[in-house]
Every structure is written in structure tokens, then in C-alpha cells.
Design an enzyme around this catalytic site. Structure first.
Site, mmCIF file in Angstrom:
data_model
loop_
_atom_site.group_PDB
_atom_site.id
_atom_site.type_symbol
_atom_site.label_atom_id
_atom_site.label_comp_id
_atom_site.label_asym_id
_atom_site.label_seq_id
_atom_site.Cartn_x
_atom_site.Cartn_y
_atom_site.Cartn_z
ATOM 1 C CE LYS A 188 4.684 -2.357 12.522
ATOM 2 N NZ LYS A 188 4.961 -0.937 12.620
ATOM 3 C CE LYS A 192 -3.649 -3.161 15.677
ATOM 4 N NZ LYS A 192 -3.074 -3.349 17.030
ATOM 5 C CB SER A 215 -4.552 0.943 13.160
ATOM 6 O OG SER A 215 -4.225 1.372 11.859
ATOM 7 C CE1 TYR A 232 -3.002 -2.739 10.656
ATOM 8 C CE2 TYR A 232 -2.218 -4.232 12.363
ATOM 9 C CZ TYR A 232 -2.468 -2.948 11.909
ATOM 10 O OH TYR A 232 -2.185 -1.875 12.708
HETATM 11 C C1 WQD Z 1 1.881 4.907 3.081
HETATM 12 C C2 WQD Z 1 1.788 5.446 1.656
HETATM 13 C C3 WQD Z 1 1.702 3.760 -0.039
HETATM 14 C C4 WQD Z 1 5.750 2.207 0.429
HETATM 15 C C5 WQD Z 1 -0.159 0.876 6.981
HETATM 16 C C6 WQD Z 1 -1.193 0.233 7.859
HETATM 17 C C7 WQD Z 1 -1.391 1.071 9.106
HETATM 18 C C8 WQD Z 1 -0.072 1.251 9.777
HETATM 19 C C9 WQD Z 1 0.895 1.950 8.832
HETATM 20 C C10 WQD Z 1 0.338 -0.403 11.443
HETATM 21 C C11 WQD Z 1 0.810 4.647 0.798
HETATM 22 C C12 WQD Z 1 2.955 4.612 -0.177
HETATM 23 C C13 WQD Z 1 4.589 2.945 0.606
HETATM 24 C C14 WQD Z 1 6.474 2.348 -0.792
HETATM 25 C C15 WQD Z 1 4.881 3.946 -1.561
HETATM 26 N N1 WQD Z 1 0.471 0.014 10.183
HETATM 27 N N2 WQD Z 1 4.176 3.805 -0.361
HETATM 28 N N3 WQD Z 1 6.016 3.221 -1.726
HETATM 29 O O1 WQD Z 1 -0.493 1.668 4.071
HETATM 30 O O2 WQD Z 1 -0.821 4.034 4.994
HETATM 31 O O3 WQD Z 1 -0.655 2.111 6.557
HETATM 32 O O4 WQD Z 1 1.035 1.093 7.697
HETATM 33 O O5 WQD Z 1 -0.148 0.139 12.370
HETATM 34 O O6 WQD Z 1 -2.288 0.398 9.945
HETATM 35 O O7 WQD Z 1 -2.413 0.168 7.167
HETATM 36 O O8 WQD Z 1 1.350 2.861 5.330
HETATM 37 O O9 WQD Z 1 3.714 3.308 4.882
HETATM 38 O O10 WQD Z 1 2.643 1.243 3.846
HETATM 39 O O11 WQD Z 1 2.070 3.493 2.966
HETATM 40 O O12 WQD Z 1 4.476 4.739 -2.427
HETATM 41 O O13 WQD Z 1 7.548 1.702 -1.022
HETATM 42 O O14 WQD Z 1 3.064 5.300 1.043
HETATM 43 O O15 WQD Z 1 1.146 3.509 -1.329
HETATM 44 O O16 WQD Z 1 0.134 5.542 -0.078
HETATM 45 P P1 WQD Z 1 -0.224 2.676 5.119
HETATM 46 P P2 WQD Z 1 2.534 2.657 4.260
#
Ligand code: WQD
Length: 335
Positions: A85, A154, A125, A150
Site C-alpha cells: 500500500k 484498488k 480506498s 497502488y
Molecule cells: C496525507 C496528507 C500529504 C506526510 C495515502 C494513500 C491512501 C492511504 C493513505 C492506503 C497529504 C501530507 C504527508 C508528510 C505531509 N493508503 N503529508 N507531510 O496521501 O492522503 O493517502 O495514504 O490505504 O490510499 O493514497 O496519505 O498520510 O501520505 O498524506 O504534509 O510527511 O499529509 O501531502 O496532503 P494520503 P498521507
């Protein structure tokens, strides 16, 4: 007592769901290859539930192993969590993702048909929506081209489930489209265990607060959102676990060859900076963060319309963002 096979049951969402299944009178049977989880989670689950959970170590795409499980246990359902994931890794290694995520579901579907195991809850997702044009997203919102291999696995998995059910194999299926899972079991005994550098926001927040990471970078604050940072629907993993139990209960009332899909989110959007602010307020820990460049592929804003899951499954979130920050921090401190 109904036995439910949980693929990837030692993982983040799988382990919390195992707890809720036991609390609801089911017996979970775990299959996990521990490629993205730790075997010690099984001991923590025993501490939380007072029950030793049966676990088969191995790949849920290994049909001979699945057949052994069905020989040992009369299964009434499967919850299929096991999948790779990491969004970023999937762009570097797409074939690894397609093979693992698609083949494992194909094996599970054939296994269920052959052993007449009726109920399947599939871990999907919100990534299937891409960047929605209209918010909040409902299940009728058209799925878009995925931002990553990824996300595409899904989408393809959902399509495979729809086509398989149409072929009348005698199973009942629900796909749950998770928004952003966060938080940990209130006991602090289980939680998110990212291997290596975390991809997701909240583990990065807690590891920075714990001094494991020097600082957190906020990927952009110049978006068209209330404070410029991205908006997500952060749902506590315990609420997410409860949605799986309610999905199984709902399937129990349905005819065979049934398929439906539900959003699982809080129905509320929070920005990245709001998450940081809430974390600092709840923990009294000052977070060392800076604003950095946007992360390519990021959706700007997305949150769920939860009317369907509220009304059809009778499911509502119980935990707030503050609860998620409290529980994530409690878990991190215990690591
Ligand atoms: C969330 C927000 C980042 C890290 C992904 C997958 C989804 C699920 C969850 C599996 C974004 C910001 C992040 C950091 C940041 N995965 N961020 N600094 O991308 O919404 O979803 O993970 O099921 O399917 O797509 O989650 O937690 O990576 O990011 O600013 O160090 O936090 O830019 O806006 P995301 P995330």
C-alpha cells in the site's frame, strides 16, 4: 461462533479489526506473511482480548495454504486486508504491486467459491476517486484515473469483484473505501507500525514528536484550502474496524451474489496544519515542522459523504481527530 479469515490480520487495520471481531462474538483466524507487520502483534492481541488468536504464517495468495485453513476451520467469511500500500513505492515497482494485490484477491475469490465461504469484506480506498470535482464524495462519485499504480490496483480489484459476483459464484461482497486511517487502540498495545521511513502523515508527526525524526515537512501550504495545506478525512482505526464488523452483519441479511460499496470516513475534512495543531494541543508537545514543496500526485482535498454507511450499515464514527492524536501519541510513546 462464526470464524472469519483475516488476511493481513497482523497489520495495522487488520489487528484492530481482529479486536472488534472478538468483541462482537466472532472468531478471527489470521493469515499474514509478516512482510509489513510484526508477529509480536499476536501477543498484544492476546493481552487486549484475553484470547489466543490462531494465525497461519504465509502468503494469502498461496492456495494450498488457504485450503489448509479451510480444512482446519469452518469459515463463514473473509476480510481481505493483505496488500502492498505504499503509494510512492508502487510507482517505482508497479508490477510488484499488480502481481501481489491482484493475484491475492483472485486466489481469495476462487478459494471462497470452491469452499462455499459466503461473505467477503474487501479493503478498498478513497484513492479510487482521485481528485474529486465535487465534495464530499459519495459512492456514486465517478472513480477517476488513479494517481498511482497502488490506487489503480484498488480500482481493478473492485472491478474484479463486480464481475466475479455477476458470474454468480454464490458469495456476498462489500468493498469499504477507507479514507485516511489514523490513531491506535486506546490501550496503546497495537497501532501503526510503518517499516522504515513512514509514508503517511501521522506516523511522521508522532516520530518527529518522539525525536526519531528531526522535523516534519508539510508538503505545501499554497493550495486552495482554508489554511493552504491539503484536506483529508482522518478516521480513527477503531471506527474503521467497527465498520468491518457492521459490514459482516449486513451481509448476513443479504441474498447470494450481492455486491455493494461504502465510503468509510468521518464525513469531515481537516487540513494537515489542523492535524499538527490538534496534535500539539492534545499532547502539549511542540512539533518541529517546516513548510516544504508540494508532493507530486497529492490530491488537494477529499472527504467522505457518509450518508450511505450511516443509514444502511448503521455505522457512525465515535472518535474525534483529537482522540486519534491522543491515541497515536500514546502508542508512539510505548514503542
Ligand atoms: C496525507 C496528507 C500529504 C506526510 C495515502 C494513500 C491512501 C492511504 C493513505 C492506503 C497529504 C501530507 C504527508 C508528510 C505531509 N493508503 N503529508 N507531510 O496521501 O492522503 O493517502 O495514504 O490505504 O490510499 O493514497 O496519505 O498520510 O501520505 O498524506 O504534509 O510527511 O499529509 O501531502 O496532503 P494520503 P498521507
Amino acid at each position: 461462533m462464526k470464524k472469519i479469515l483475516i488476511t493481513g490480520g497482523a497489520g495495522y487495520i487488520g489487528s484492530h479489526t481482529a479486536v472488534e471481531l472478538i468483541n462482537s462474538g466472532f472468531e478471527p483466524i489470521i493469515i499474514d506473511d509478516f512482510s509489513n507487520s510484526q508477529e509480536s502483534v499476536l501477543d498484544r492481541l492476546e493481552e487486549i482480548t484475553g484470547r489466543k488468536i490462531t494465525c497461519y504464517q504465509g502468503d494469502c495468495a498461496d492456495r494450498s495454504l488457504l485450503d489448509q485453513v479451510a480444512k482446519d476451520h469452518q469459515l463463514s467469511g473473509v476480510i481481505h486486508f493483505a496488500a502492498f500500500k505504499a503509494v510512492g513505492e508502487s510507482t517505482e515497482l508497479p508490477l510488484k504491486y499488480y502481481r501481489n494485490n491482484l493475484v491475492s484477491l483472485i486466489e481469495i475469490m476462487e478459494f471462497m467459491r470452491d469452499h462455499k465461504i459466503q461473505d467477503l469484506v474487501f479493503s478498498s480506498s478513497c484513492t479510487v476517486y482521485g481528485q474529486p470535482d465535487i465534495l464530499p464524495v459519495t459512492e456514486a462519485t465517478p472513480r477517476k484515473d488513479a494517481e498511482s499504480p497502488y490506487g489503480n490496483t484498488k480500482k481493478v480489484c473492485e472491478d474484479m469483484l463486480v464481475d466475479f459476483v455477476k458470474s454468480k459464484p454464490g458469495i456476498r461482497v462489500i468493498s469499504l473505501r477507507y479514507f485516511n486511517p489514523v490513531g491506535a487502540h486506546p490501550s496503546g498495545k497495537i497501532g501503526e507500525l510503518p517499516q522504515g521511513k513512514p509514508n503517511n502523515l501521522v506516523p511522521f508527526v508522532t516520530q518527529t514528536a518522539a525525536g526519531i525524526r528531526e522535523k516534519l515537512t508539510v508538503f505545501g501550504d499554497d493550495y486552495d484550502t482554508p489554511d493552504g495545506s491539503c484536506v483529508r478525512d482522518f478516521i480513527h482505526v477503531m471506527d474503521l474496524a467497527d465498520a468491518h464488523v457492521k459490514a459482516l452483519a449486513y451481509l448476513d441479511e443479504k441474498q447470494n451474489n450481492f455486491y455493494d460499496v461504502f465510503n468509510v470516513g468521518t464525513g469531515k475534512g481537516d487540513t494537515v496544519l489542523q492535524v499538527i495543531k490538534t496534535f500539539e494541543e492534545v499532547t502539549n508537545v511542540k512539533l518541529n515542522y517546516e513548510i516544504g514543496p508540494r508532493r507530486p500526485g497529492d490530491v488537494v482535498k477529499i472527504w467522505a459523504d457518509t450518508k450511505k454507511i450511516n443509514e444502511v450499515l448503521g455505522w457512525y464514527p465515535k472518535y474525534s481527530l483529537a482522540d486519534s492524536m491522543r491515541d497515536s501519541w500514546n502508542w508512539q510513546k510505548g514503542l
